[in-house]
Design a protein around this motif. Structure first.
Motif, PDB file in Angstrom:
ATOM      1  N   ASP A 118       1.939   3.413   3.888  1.00 42.50           N
ATOM      2  CA  ASP A 118       2.314   2.379   2.913  1.00 42.50           C
ATOM      3  C   ASP A 118       3.438   2.878   2.010  1.00 42.50           C
ATOM      4  O   ASP A 118       4.319   2.115   1.618  1.00 42.50           O
ATOM      5  CB  ASP A 118       1.109   1.960   2.068  1.00 42.50           C
ATOM      6  CG  ASP A 118       0.029   1.277   2.899  1.00 42.50           C
ATOM      7  OD1 ASP A 118       0.294   0.906   4.069  1.00 42.50           O
ATOM      8  OD2 ASP A 118      -1.089   1.107   2.380  1.00 42.50           O
ATOM      9  N   GLN A 158       6.772   2.434   3.675  1.00 44.51           N
ATOM     10  CA  GLN A 158       7.208   1.037   3.585  1.00 44.51           C
ATOM     11  C   GLN A 158       7.756   0.726   2.194  1.00 44.51           C
ATOM     12  O   GLN A 158       8.765   0.032   2.052  1.00 44.51           O
ATOM     13  CB  GLN A 158       6.045   0.103   3.920  1.00 44.51           C
ATOM     14  CG  GLN A 158       5.575   0.199   5.349  1.00 44.51           C
ATOM     15  CD  GLN A 158       6.597  -0.329   6.339  1.00 44.51           C
ATOM     16  OE1 GLN A 158       7.426  -1.180   6.016  1.00 44.51           O
ATOM     17  NE2 GLN A 158       6.570   0.180   7.545  1.00 44.51           N
ATOM     18  N   LEU A 159       7.078   1.241   1.167  1.00 47.66           N
ATOM     19  CA  LEU A 159       7.543   1.018  -0.204  1.00 47.66           C
ATOM     20  C   LEU A 159       8.898   1.680  -0.434  1.00 47.66           C
ATOM     21  O   LEU A 159       9.781   1.088  -1.058  1.00 47.66           O
ATOM     22  CB  LEU A 159       6.516   1.542  -1.212  1.00 47.66           C
ATOM     23  CG  LEU A 159       6.942   1.462  -2.687  1.00 47.66           C
ATOM     24  CD1 LEU A 159       7.208   0.007  -3.099  1.00 47.66           C
ATOM     25  CD2 LEU A 159       5.881   2.102  -3.569  1.00 47.66           C
ATOM     26  N   SER A 171      11.512  -0.632   1.293  1.00 47.54           N
ATOM     27  CA  SER A 171      11.754  -1.940   0.652  1.00 47.54           C
ATOM     28  C   SER A 171      12.343  -1.778  -0.753  1.00 47.54           C
ATOM     29  O   SER A 171      13.252  -2.516  -1.127  1.00 47.54           O
ATOM     30  CB  SER A 171      10.481  -2.778   0.618  1.00 47.54           C
ATOM     31  OG  SER A 171       9.466  -2.171  -0.152  1.00 47.54           O
ATOM     32  N   GLU A 229       8.506  -7.835  -1.066  1.00 44.17           N
ATOM     33  CA  GLU A 229       7.812  -6.930  -0.161  1.00 44.17           C
ATOM     34  C   GLU A 229       7.348  -5.673  -0.906  1.00 44.17           C
ATOM     35  O   GLU A 229       6.239  -5.177  -0.676  1.00 44.17           O
ATOM     36  CB  GLU A 229       8.717  -6.535   1.004  1.00 44.17           C
ATOM     37  CG  GLU A 229       8.006  -5.661   2.015  1.00 44.17           C
ATOM     38  CD  GLU A 229       8.873  -5.281   3.198  1.00 44.17           C
ATOM     39  OE1 GLU A 229       8.632  -4.199   3.752  1.00 44.17           O
ATOM     40  OE2 GLU A 229       9.786  -6.049   3.571  1.00 44.17           O
ATOM     41  N   SER A 230       8.171  -5.186  -1.810  1.00 43.56           N
ATOM     42  CA  SER A 230       7.783  -4.014  -2.612  1.00 43.56           C
ATOM     43  C   SER A 230       6.531  -4.310  -3.422  1.00 43.56           C
ATOM     44  O   SER A 230       5.646  -3.447  -3.548  1.00 43.56           O
ATOM     45  CB  SER A 230       8.924  -3.605  -3.544  1.00 43.56           C
ATOM     46  OG  SER A 230      10.035  -3.145  -2.812  1.00 43.56           O
ATOM     47  N   TYR A 247       4.135  -6.226  -2.560  1.00 41.00           N
ATOM     48  CA  TYR A 247       3.027  -6.177  -1.601  1.00 41.00           C
ATOM     49  C   TYR A 247       2.558  -4.737  -1.386  1.00 41.00           C
ATOM     50  O   TYR A 247       1.363  -4.441  -1.474  1.00 41.00           O
ATOM     51  CB  TYR A 247       3.475  -6.805  -0.268  1.00 41.00           C
ATOM     52  CG  TYR A 247       2.452  -6.685   0.825  1.00 41.00           C
ATOM     53  CD1 TYR A 247       1.385  -7.573   0.905  1.00 41.00           C
ATOM     54  CD2 TYR A 247       2.558  -5.681   1.782  1.00 41.00           C
ATOM     55  CE1 TYR A 247       0.440  -7.461   1.909  1.00 41.00           C
ATOM     56  CE2 TYR A 247       1.618  -5.565   2.795  1.00 41.00           C
ATOM     57  CZ  TYR A 247       0.562  -6.455   2.857  1.00 41.00           C
ATOM     58  OH  TYR A 247      -0.373  -6.339   3.851  1.00 41.00           O
ATOM     59  N   TRP A 248       3.492  -3.836  -1.103  1.00 39.25           N
ATOM     60  CA  TRP A 248       3.118  -2.442  -0.851  1.00 39.25           C
ATOM     61  C   TRP A 248       2.542  -1.792  -2.098  1.00 39.25           C
ATOM     62  O   TRP A 248       1.596  -1.007  -2.023  1.00 39.25           O
ATOM     63  CB  TRP A 248       4.317  -1.649  -0.315  1.00 39.25           C
ATOM     64  CG  TRP A 248       4.754  -2.159   1.020  1.00 39.25           C
ATOM     65  CD1 TRP A 248       5.964  -2.717   1.329  1.00 39.25           C
ATOM     66  CD2 TRP A 248       3.994  -2.187   2.232  1.00 39.25           C
ATOM     67  NE1 TRP A 248       5.987  -3.095   2.647  1.00 39.25           N
ATOM     68  CE2 TRP A 248       4.792  -2.782   3.225  1.00 39.25           C
ATOM     69  CE3 TRP A 248       2.709  -1.771   2.567  1.00 39.25           C
ATOM     70  CZ2 TRP A 248       4.350  -2.961   4.535  1.00 39.25           C
ATOM     71  CZ3 TRP A 248       2.263  -1.949   3.875  1.00 39.25           C
ATOM     72  CH2 TRP A 248       3.080  -2.538   4.840  1.00 39.25           C
ATOM     73  N   LEU A 302      -1.147  -0.060  -2.436  1.00 39.67           N
ATOM     74  CA  LEU A 302      -1.286   1.292  -2.961  1.00 39.67           C
ATOM     75  C   LEU A 302      -2.126   1.304  -4.233  1.00 39.67           C
ATOM     76  O   LEU A 302      -2.923   2.215  -4.450  1.00 39.67           O
ATOM     77  CB  LEU A 302       0.094   1.907  -3.218  1.00 39.67           C
ATOM     78  CG  LEU A 302       0.879   2.290  -1.956  1.00 39.67           C
ATOM     79  CD1 LEU A 302       2.331   2.571  -2.296  1.00 39.67           C
ATOM     80  CD2 LEU A 302       0.231   3.473  -1.256  1.00 39.67           C
TER      81      LEU A 302
END
Length: 112
Positions: A31, A34-35, A38, A71-72, A74-75, A79
């Motif tokens: 995760d 991904q962060l 994004s 999207e950020s 979301y991650w 977290l």
């Protein structure tokens, strides 16, 4: 007053610092990756848009930047749910992602 390029840079930097400090569990690593992607893309696309090849390109890049801010969020939420010891720090970053998204939406609306 801080400009938006600097603000998006600080957001990406702060997300990286958070990820660096998290426990190295499989979900934090994945995760976190991904962060990192994004959050960096928010500023990168905003900067690309400012080097506009035309209004259509500018609007497209700002829309991508806004999408990456969402999207950020979301991650960060994922977290945050799994790293309660970092909840205050993650909430501040989530708030910043939300603010950036709103600013980018306002820019898009002005471009219409």
């Amino acid at each position: 007053m801080i400009n938006l390029e600097d603000r998006t840079y600080q957001f990406a930097r702060d997300c990286r610092l958070l990820v660096k400090d998290l426990k190295k569990t499989i979900f934090n690593v994945e995760d976190g990756k991904q962060l990192v992607r994004s959050s960096g893309s928010v500023g990168a696309n905003y900067i690309e848009g400012n080097e506009k090849l035309g209004d259509k390109d500018l609007k497209f890049r700002i829309k991508i930047s806004r999408k990456e801010a969402k999207e950020s969020e979301y991650w960060l939420k994922l977290l945050g749910d799994l790293n309660l010891d970092e909840s205050e720090r993650i909430q501040k970053l989530t708030n910043e992602a939300n603010e950036l998204r709103k600013i980018l939406s306002a820019i898009i609306n002005k471009l219409k």
